[in-house]
Design a protein around this motif. Structure first.
Motif, PDB file in Angstrom:
ATOM      1  N   PRO A   1      96.704 -41.439 -30.529  1.00 47.36           N
ATOM      2  CA  PRO A   1      97.685 -40.361 -30.686  1.00 47.36           C
ATOM      3  C   PRO A   1      98.941 -40.600 -29.855  1.00 47.36           C
ATOM      4  N   GLU A   2     100.029 -40.158 -30.411  1.00 44.36           N
ATOM      5  CA  GLU A   2     101.308 -40.308 -29.697  1.00 44.36           C
ATOM      6  C   GLU A   2     101.375 -39.307 -28.553  1.00 44.36           C
TER       7      GLU A   2
ATOM      8  N   ILE B   1      80.793 -43.117 -32.095  1.00 41.51           N
ATOM      9  CA  ILE B   1      81.362 -44.476 -32.051  1.00 41.51           C
ATOM     10  C   ILE B   1      80.892 -45.273 -33.270  1.00 41.51           C
ATOM     11  N   GLU B   2      79.617 -45.124 -33.587  1.00 40.43           N
ATOM     12  CA  GLU B   2      79.097 -45.833 -34.765  1.00 40.43           C
ATOM     13  C   GLU B   2      79.807 -45.371 -36.040  1.00 40.43           C
ATOM     14  N   TYR B   3      80.069 -44.077 -36.084  1.00 37.18           N
ATOM     15  CA  TYR B   3      80.784 -43.518 -37.243  1.00 37.18           C
ATOM     16  C   TYR B   3      82.184 -44.138 -37.345  1.00 37.18           C
ATOM     17  N   PHE B   4      82.868 -44.212 -36.196  1.00 36.98           N
ATOM     18  CA  PHE B   4      84.228 -44.775 -36.219  1.00 36.98           C
ATOM     19  C   PHE B   4      84.204 -46.286 -36.497  1.00 36.98           C
ATOM     20  N   MET B   5      83.142 -46.939 -36.065  1.00 38.31           N
ATOM     21  CA  MET B   5      83.012 -48.371 -36.363  1.00 38.31           C
ATOM     22  C   MET B   5      82.918 -48.574 -37.873  1.00 38.31           C
ATOM     23  N   GLU B   6      82.109 -47.742 -38.481  1.00 40.91           N
ATOM     24  CA  GLU B   6      81.915 -47.832 -39.927  1.00 40.91           C
ATOM     25  C   GLU B   6      83.240 -47.586 -40.655  1.00 40.91           C
ATOM     26  N   ARG B   7      83.952 -46.567 -40.177  1.00 43.33           N
ATOM     27  CA  ARG B   7      85.251 -46.251 -40.791  1.00 43.33           C
ATOM     28  C   ARG B   7      86.222 -47.422 -40.625  1.00 43.33           C
TER      29      ARG B   7
ATOM     30  N   VAL C   1      85.436 -50.627 -40.234  1.00 40.02           N
ATOM     31  CA  VAL C   1      85.037 -51.758 -41.077  1.00 40.02           C
ATOM     32  C   VAL C   1      85.480 -51.507 -42.519  1.00 40.02           C
ATOM     33  N   GLN C   2      85.360 -50.263 -42.939  1.00 35.32           N
ATOM     34  CA  GLN C   2      85.768 -49.917 -44.316  1.00 35.32           C
ATOM     35  C   GLN C   2      87.283 -49.784 -44.448  1.00 35.32           C
ATOM     36  N   ARG C   3      87.961 -49.920 -43.324  1.00 32.53           N
ATOM     37  CA  ARG C   3      89.424 -49.805 -43.262  1.00 32.53           C
ATOM     38  C   ARG C   3      89.920 -48.480 -43.815  1.00 32.53           C
ATOM     39  N   SER C   4      89.196 -47.430 -43.524  1.00 30.86           N
ATOM     40  CA  SER C   4      89.675 -46.123 -43.988  1.00 30.86           C
ATOM     41  C   SER C   4      90.448 -45.441 -42.864  1.00 30.86           C
ATOM     42  N   GLY C   5      91.400 -44.653 -43.251  1.00 31.59           N
ATOM     43  CA  GLY C   5      92.250 -43.996 -42.256  1.00 31.59           C
ATOM     44  C   GLY C   5      91.540 -42.867 -41.527  1.00 31.59           C
ATOM     45  N   LEU C   6      92.182 -42.357 -40.509  1.00 31.03           N
ATOM     46  CA  LEU C   6      91.591 -41.267 -39.737  1.00 31.03           C
ATOM     47  C   LEU C   6      92.527 -40.060 -39.770  1.00 31.03           C
ATOM     48  N   THR C   7      91.924 -38.892 -39.693  1.00 23.90           N
ATOM     49  CA  THR C   7      92.762 -37.699 -39.559  1.00 23.90           C
ATOM     50  C   THR C   7      93.284 -37.666 -38.122  1.00 23.90           C
ATOM     51  N   GLU C   8      94.225 -36.783 -37.880  1.00 18.95           N
ATOM     52  CA  GLU C   8      94.807 -36.697 -36.534  1.00 18.95           C
ATOM     53  C   GLU C   8      93.734 -36.368 -35.496  1.00 18.95           C
ATOM     54  N   GLN C   9      92.848 -35.464 -35.875  1.00 13.72           N
ATOM     55  CA  GLN C   9      91.782 -35.053 -34.957  1.00 13.72           C
ATOM     56  C   GLN C   9      90.812 -36.207 -34.700  1.00 13.72           C
TER      57      GLN C   9
END
Lengths: 137, 198
Positions: free
Chosen positions: A46-47, B107-113, B115-123
């Motif tokens: 985040p920025e 962390i595992e969830y974000f790792m998976e995301r 690897v799949q190169r999917s974007g993240l919401t701001e939160q």
């Protein structure tokens, strides 16, 4: 597919990864997942916005300080104080040792020696046994 | 026409506060980013940034104008963060801890995301950043600084070696060691979680 582990360190940014190897090698898979996570978390970090008037607040603080050059000299002077003090003490001690201590005794002895054997002998005896010199109390 | 960095430094050296203000405005974003990425907490960024600029002001007479001001500021900011972490470590409260099961799952969830190169919401981005910081807590000062500058700020190894006055090989080793430690902490927490399940 290669049996060799993937050298992530030397991997070029546009180089493709041996995905078949990742399927069978848990070590490389774990490293790959961690790298992907680090990269994602870093890139989407985040920025943080600089609050308004931050520079004004910093400069207000700076105004209460001296100019950097003065500050620099002041600090250098503060660091020099112990060095100068040690130098003064050493020089003072050296001067005292050379001119006030043994030097004075040498000069006195030389004066008596010049005044003749009898007076010199008296001086030697008086300094050895602590007798008062001629004319003394 | 805006003044160059060396011109601003010269003016600030003789007490031109406005010139120093221009330096602050030019580099405040960079300093805030480095501190935030290093410390991982928003709350302390402003105070630390203020201290960084005071340090910069006092160190201006020692600044070599042949070198880029940006590198000098980054170096001061990095070293200031190292000091801040040192102070935090010397506090009696427990500052670092193992990852909880919940954190491991995230962390595992974000790792998976990733690897799949999917974007993240701001939160999610905020959360993944804080998870990365949980992993980074056990890194040594130098490794952490090298890791932040290289991975998050995108500073090249050669630039970093000049900035930190060390060899390129040394900074490469620091970054590599940092990565291995993150991996090791994650693996250890994973193993501990499995142990608890038994």
């Amino acid at each position: 597919m290669s049996d060799r582990h993937i050298s992530f360190e030397n991997l070029e940014p546009d180089e493709s990864i041996d995905t078949a190897h990742l399927e069978v090698c848990s070590r490389c898979r774990a490293e790959y997942r961690m790298r992907a996570f680090v990269s994602l978390a870093s890139k989407t970090a985040p920025e943080i916005e600089v609050p308004p008037f931050f520079s004004a607040r910093v400069t207000a603080l700076i105004k209460s300080e001296r100019t950097p050059v003065l500050f620099y000299f002041e600090r250098a002077a503060r660091q020099l104080v112990p060095v100068l003090l040690a130098l003064v003490l050493t020089t003072g001690l050296a001067f005292y040792t050379l001119f006030q201590g043994p030097a004075e005794e040498f000069r006195t002895e030389a004066l008596y020696r010049e005044s003749g054997d009898e007076v010199y002998m008296e001086y030697v005896v008086s300094s050895l046994v602590g007798l008062p010199e001629e004319g003394g109390e | 026409m805006p003044r160059t960095d060396p011109e601003l430094v010269d003016a600030a050296l003789v007490g031109d506060v406005q010139a120093f203000r221009e330096i602050v405005e030019r580099y405040q974003g960079l300093v805030f980013r480095i501190i935030y990425h290093y410390m991982g907490r928003r709350e302390e960024v402003e105070d630390l940034a203020q201290e960084v600029f005071l340090k910069l002001y006092r160190s201006l007479p020692r600044f070599d104008k042949a070198r880029p001001l940006q590198a000098w500021i980054s170096r001061i900011a990095g070293n200031h963060c190292v000091d801040a972490i040192r102070k935090a470590k010397s506090r009696p409260v427990r500052y670092f801890s193992d990852l909880s099961e919940g954190e491991m799952e995230r962390i595992e969830y974000f790792m998976e995301r990733a690897v799949q190169r999917s974007g993240l919401t701001e939160q999610e981005a905020e959360e993944s950043f804080s998870m990365l910081h949980r992993l980074m807590e056990d890194l040594g000062e130098k490794e952490r600084l090298a890791f932040v500058l290289h991975e998050m700020e995108g500073v090249s190894y050669s630039e970093m070696s000049r900035m930190l006055s060390t060899s390129e090989m040394a900074v490469r080793i620091r970054v590599s060691r940092a990565r291995k430690k993150l991996q090791a902490k994650f693996a250890a927490s994973l193993a501990a979680g499995k142990e608890r399940e038994r």
